[in-house]
Design a protein around this motif. Sequence first.
Motif, PDB file in Angstrom:
ATOM      1  N   LEU A 150       7.175 133.764  28.465  1.00  0.00           N
ATOM      2  CA  LEU A 150       7.844 135.052  28.311  1.00  0.00           C
ATOM      3  C   LEU A 150       8.817 134.997  27.140  1.00  0.00           C
ATOM      4  N   ARG A 151       8.830 136.034  26.297  1.00  0.00           N
ATOM      5  CA  ARG A 151       9.731 136.079  25.158  1.00  0.00           C
ATOM      6  C   ARG A 151      10.516 137.375  25.158  1.00  0.00           C
ATOM      7  N   MET A 152      11.833 137.244  24.986  1.00  0.00           N
ATOM      8  CA  MET A 152      12.715 138.406  24.910  1.00  0.00           C
ATOM      9  C   MET A 152      13.382 138.379  23.543  1.00  0.00           C
ATOM     10  N   GLU A 153      13.006 139.342  22.686  1.00  0.00           N
ATOM     11  CA  GLU A 153      13.516 139.380  21.313  1.00  0.00           C
ATOM     12  C   GLU A 153      13.215 138.067  20.603  1.00  0.00           C
ATOM     13  N   GLY A 154      11.995 137.548  20.821  1.00  0.00           N
ATOM     14  CA  GLY A 154      11.560 136.343  20.128  1.00  0.00           C
ATOM     15  C   GLY A 154      12.101 135.060  20.702  1.00  0.00           C
ATOM     16  N   CYS A 155      12.745 135.124  21.855  1.00  0.00           N
ATOM     17  CA  CYS A 155      13.367 133.923  22.417  1.00  0.00           C
ATOM     18  C   CYS A 155      13.010 133.793  23.896  1.00  0.00           C
ATOM     19  N   GLY A 156      12.735 132.562  24.339  1.00  0.00           N
ATOM     20  CA  GLY A 156      12.369 132.327  25.724  1.00  0.00           C
ATOM     21  C   GLY A 156      13.566 132.343  26.652  1.00  0.00           C
ATOM     22  N   PRO A 157      13.329 132.432  27.973  1.00  0.00           N
ATOM     23  CA  PRO A 157      14.414 132.479  28.958  1.00  0.00           C
ATOM     24  C   PRO A 157      15.340 131.264  28.879  1.00  0.00           C
ATOM     25  N   LEU A 158      14.756 130.069  28.709  1.00  0.00           N
ATOM     26  CA  LEU A 158      15.583 128.857  28.672  1.00  0.00           C
ATOM     27  C   LEU A 158      16.455 128.831  27.425  1.00  0.00           C
ATOM     28  N   HIS A 159      15.905 129.294  26.306  1.00  0.00           N
ATOM     29  CA  HIS A 159      16.686 129.326  25.061  1.00  0.00           C
ATOM     30  C   HIS A 159      17.822 130.339  25.153  1.00  0.00           C
ATOM     31  N   LYS A 201      19.558 125.023  34.786  1.00  0.00           N
ATOM     32  CA  LYS A 201      19.181 124.083  35.841  1.00  0.00           C
ATOM     33  C   LYS A 201      18.032 124.634  36.676  1.00  0.00           C
ATOM     34  N   TYR A 202      18.109 125.913  37.014  1.00  0.00           N
ATOM     35  CA  TYR A 202      17.059 126.519  37.833  1.00  0.00           C
ATOM     36  C   TYR A 202      15.719 126.499  37.094  1.00  0.00           C
ATOM     37  N   LEU A 203      15.750 126.895  35.828  1.00  0.00           N
ATOM     38  CA  LEU A 203      14.510 126.958  35.050  1.00  0.00           C
ATOM     39  C   LEU A 203      13.895 125.575  34.848  1.00  0.00           C
ATOM     40  N   VAL A 204      14.735 124.574  34.609  1.00  0.00           N
ATOM     41  CA  VAL A 204      14.234 123.223  34.355  1.00  0.00           C
ATOM     42  C   VAL A 204      13.852 122.513  35.648  1.00  0.00           C
ATOM     43  N   GLU A 205      14.762 122.554  36.634  1.00  0.00           N
ATOM     44  CA  GLU A 205      14.576 121.736  37.838  1.00  0.00           C
ATOM     45  C   GLU A 205      13.733 122.408  38.914  1.00  0.00           C
ATOM     46  N   GLN A 206      13.741 123.742  38.957  1.00  0.00           N
ATOM     47  CA  GLN A 206      12.958 124.436  39.977  1.00  0.00           C
ATOM     48  C   GLN A 206      11.620 124.953  39.444  1.00  0.00           C
ATOM     49  N   LEU A 207      11.634 125.424  38.199  1.00  0.00           N
ATOM     50  CA  LEU A 207      10.409 126.020  37.650  1.00  0.00           C
ATOM     51  C   LEU A 207       9.700 125.121  36.640  1.00  0.00           C
ATOM     52  N   GLY A 208      10.301 123.972  36.326  1.00  0.00           N
ATOM     53  CA  GLY A 208       9.613 122.992  35.489  1.00  0.00           C
ATOM     54  C   GLY A 208       9.550 123.314  34.011  1.00  0.00           C
ATOM     55  N   PHE A 209      10.523 124.072  33.487  1.00  0.00           N
ATOM     56  CA  PHE A 209      10.541 124.352  32.055  1.00  0.00           C
ATOM     57  C   PHE A 209      10.735 123.050  31.260  1.00  0.00           C
ATOM     58  N   ASP A 210      10.095 122.972  30.089  1.00  0.00           N
ATOM     59  CA  ASP A 210      10.214 121.809  29.199  1.00  0.00           C
ATOM     60  C   ASP A 210      11.522 121.912  28.412  1.00  0.00           C
ATOM     61  N   VAL A 211      12.360 120.872  28.490  1.00  0.00           N
ATOM     62  CA  VAL A 211      13.657 120.902  27.794  1.00  0.00           C
ATOM     63  C   VAL A 211      13.502 120.859  26.283  1.00  0.00           C
ATOM     64  N   ASP A 212      12.313 120.487  25.784  1.00  0.00           N
ATOM     65  CA  ASP A 212      12.073 120.455  24.337  1.00  0.00           C
ATOM     66  C   ASP A 212      11.118 121.557  23.898  1.00  0.00           C
ATOM     67  N   SER A 213      11.014 122.629  24.692  1.00  0.00           N
ATOM     68  CA  SER A 213      10.075 123.699  24.372  1.00  0.00           C
ATOM     69  C   SER A 213      10.525 124.472  23.133  1.00  0.00           C
ATOM     70  N   ASP A 214       9.537 125.072  22.439  1.00  0.00           N
ATOM     71  CA  ASP A 214       9.839 125.889  21.265  1.00  0.00           C
ATOM     72  C   ASP A 214      10.272 127.288  21.690  1.00  0.00           C
TER      73      ASP A 214
END
Length: 360
Positions: A12-21, A33-46
């Motif tokens: 998902l991108r909001m104005e060209g940027c992902g939720p974690l960014h 923490k929720y996105l990384v630890e619960q939903l498994g987002f990559d900490v080095d994602s683009d």
Amino acid sequence: MDEHERELLPSLRMEGCGPLHSAAGSGNVAVCKYLVEQLGFDVDSDADNHGSGITPLACAAAHGQVITVRYFLDKGANPNKEKSSGRTTPLHEAAEAGHDEIARLLLSKGASVDASSSYGTPLVAAGVRGKFSVMKILLENHADPNKVSWQFGTPLTSTLYGAPERMSKSTCLKCVKLLVEAGADVNCTNPETPLAIATYKGLTRCVEYLLEVSKNANVLVNHDKSSDKHSKAQLKSQGAKAVEGKNYSSASKFYTEAIKLDPADAVLYSNRSLCRLKCGEAHDALLDANACINLRPEWHKGYYRKGAALMLLAEYKEAPDAFLAGLKQDPGNKEMQEAFWEAVEEMRKEPSEPSLHEVD
């Protein structure tokens, strides 16, 4: 959300940027923490799914979010991942924005202090905007004050280019003094001399300061023959100070000037060989090592320098002989012994030459 919708979240991108960014840039650690630890987002994602290299860590660093930066680093984020455009790292982002605490944190976690980008090193990024405190931190962590970037030149010239548009004249002078004291070359010509830049930028106090330090630097080189011995000692001392500060390029120049005064001093060749090794100039380091051996064949240091240069050149069959020759001069030298066995190990890894009966 159902399971399928959650799986789509990372894209998902909001104005060209992902939720974690977005969460990283705003410093919302709970969401991170929720996105990384619960939903498994990559900490080095683009940020944009196009391999830009803009990571959540870089977003947090650029926006001065210390706690968020610490969180991502603790989760294994790569402090040296580069943007594809410009090749800047999170440390560049922190340096450019003047976030000194984040700069310290990134360096403590392995960030490369001299990471290159199309704009220059983090020191250049800080210098061109007059971020004095970050510059000081970078130099304390052995940033090279003379590394050249294609756009702004050296950290010293980039700092002068930044005034007065990006910093006050007084801040510029303060940053210039910091760089010179750290070993910056006041006579460099990348792309123009610091004095020329300061002159046409109207930085009067910087001009006065550079004239003074340039005069003092020239005293070391433009010496009278009657004071050669004294000048050689000065140059050698300056070289030693530069080595202590890990400014090997400047140290090599001092030793070169000293060698001009006394080309029969083996110690000077040994010292310059070390500097050239540190700068990756293996062939020149080998030449200096051989000169040292020729002048003082009984001194073990020349053989050690020769062995180190051969190792850098990947001449693993010759390197053990150099270290062995050094051990004959100083049998109890543990550093030489370790280097010898390391060279022997590398030699063993080398593929052997085919024997005559193996050749068709």
